[in-house]
Design an enzyme around this catalytic site. Structure first.
Site, short mmCIF file in Angstrom:
data_model
loop_
_atom_site.label_atom_id
_atom_site.label_comp_id
_atom_site.label_asym_id
_atom_site.label_seq_id
_atom_site.Cartn_x
_atom_site.Cartn_y
_atom_site.Cartn_z
N ARG A 70 3.93 -3.46 5.31
CA ARG A 70 4.49 -4.11 4.13
C ARG A 70 5.62 -5.04 4.56
O ARG A 70 6.50 -4.66 5.33
CB ARG A 70 5.00 -3.08 3.12
CG ARG A 70 3.89 -2.29 2.42
CD ARG A 70 3.10 -3.19 1.48
NE ARG A 70 2.04 -2.48 0.77
CZ ARG A 70 0.77 -2.47 1.14
NH1 ARG A 70 0.41 -3.10 2.25
NH2 ARG A 70 -0.14 -1.84 0.42
N GLU B 285 4.39 -13.17 -0.84
CA GLU B 285 3.07 -13.67 -0.46
C GLU B 285 2.39 -14.33 -1.65
O GLU B 285 2.34 -13.71 -2.73
CB GLU B 285 2.21 -12.51 0.08
CG GLU B 285 2.77 -11.93 1.36
CD GLU B 285 2.04 -10.68 1.83
OE1 GLU B 285 2.30 -10.23 2.95
OE2 GLU B 285 1.22 -10.14 1.04
N HIS C 76 -2.10 -11.75 6.06
CA HIS C 76 -2.37 -10.50 5.35
C HIS C 76 -3.87 -10.23 5.24
O HIS C 76 -4.40 -9.92 4.17
CB HIS C 76 -1.73 -10.51 3.95
CG HIS C 76 -1.53 -9.13 3.39
ND1 HIS C 76 -0.51 -8.82 2.52
CD2 HIS C 76 -2.21 -7.97 3.58
CE1 HIS C 76 -0.58 -7.55 2.19
NE2 HIS C 76 -1.60 -7.01 2.83
#
Length: 315
Positions: free
Chosen positions: A234, A263, A282
């Protein structure tokens, strides 16, 4: 029963099949939804599915028919589970579907840092033919055997990373809340000691009030100047300005991440201009195999809820 998927593209950009969900009711799939569109699109939904949807007391109060929220991922920190529980809304997630894929990307980042693969690959067509020797390298090359990998967290993904590291003949240390190495050849120690001893420190824990900002200037100062930091968990675990400062000052040797605090990130994120920083967007969880596993569990979760025996319940 109406089933609405608010951000279906994340899990299924077109190569998987949501249609089996239609066996349980009218199915409506939106590729993407802005939070301002949630209430209109989910207004009469009893089952609401999504990957990165944000739902709290305000939204639940305006969705009176809602009975179930299915997160198409492992993390559910964007859902106010206490508010859902108060209203009798069941919330489920998909645990452990991406373990192998995330561990794989963790080592992809580590191998990139050890060999500077990106730079050497991109520069080889120009530099190698013009080089007077049969070999060249522009950056130090690091052998992993004998190095210490420090794991922050020791859940399913961290354990898989540990197995790979042991196969590379690395020493593995870890910190975890409840202690114990579960029979693995891993030394458990306090978190600060992991940062001190690790030639590589890899983060594998959720974002909680206790872990947000875990990697700050003080902990980065504990690391060896030759050490690497990897984050495939994270983005909120890392104070990004502190990491950028540490990289630019040579206090650590490099960092590879798959996650950032916001993000998609802002273009002026200080890490993008930091030395020896590498980011992937990601996508550790997004291999076809991992997404297929995730969708299977999403279907199982919905079926179990409809049958009155919900599974993978987080609230």
């Amino acid at each position: 029963m109406k089933i609405v998927i608010l951000d279906g593209y994340a899990l299924n950009p077109g190569d998987l099949d949501y249609s089996p969900l239609a066996a349980y009711g009218e199915l409506v799939v939106y590729d993407r939804s802005h939070p301002d569109q949630y209430l209109e699109r989910a207004n009469d939904a009893e089952i609401l599915l999504g990957n990165k949807i944000i739902l709290g007391e305000e939204q639940f109060a305006q969705l009176p028919r809602l009975k179930y929220v299915g997160i198409q991922a492992t993390g559910y920190n964007l859902i106010d589970t206490a508010a859902a529980r108060k209203r009798g809304i069941v919330v489920t997630n998909v645990p452990a579907y991406s373990t192998a894929s995330v561990a794989q990307l963790t080592f992809a980042h580590l191998l990139n840092l050890a060999f500077h693969l990106g730079e050497h690959t991109s520069q080889s067509p120009a530099k190698w033919p013009a080089n007077p020797d049969f070999v060249y390298w522009d950056s130090p090359l690091v052998e992993l055997a004998g190095k210490t990998l420090g794991l922050v967290g020791f859940g399913n993904i961290a354990k898989q990373v540990a197995r790979v590291a042991l196969a590379f003949d690395m020493r593995v240390v870890a910190c975890r809340r409840n202690g114990g190495n579960d029979g693995m050849n891993v030394e458990i120690m306090p978190v600060d000691e992991v940062f001190r001893q690790g030639d590589v420190v890899s983060l594998h824990c959720p974002a909680t009030p206790e872990t947000v900002g875990l990697v700050n200037a003080q902990r980065l100062a504990l690391m060896k100047p030759t050490a690497f930091l990897i984050n495939t968990s994270r983005g909120a675990l890392v104070e990004e300005s502190a990491l950028a400062d540490a990289l630019n000052a040579g206090k650590i040797a490099g960092a590879g991440v798959d996650v950032l605090s916001t993000e998609p990130p802002q273009a002026d994120n200080p890490l993008f201009s930091a030395k020896n920083f590498y980011a992937t967007p990601h996508f550790a969880w997004a291999t076809r195999a991992a997404r297929e596993r995730c969708l299977r569990v999403v279907l199982d979760n919905v079926r179990a809820f409809v049958e009155g025996k919900p599974i993978n319940v987080v609230s």
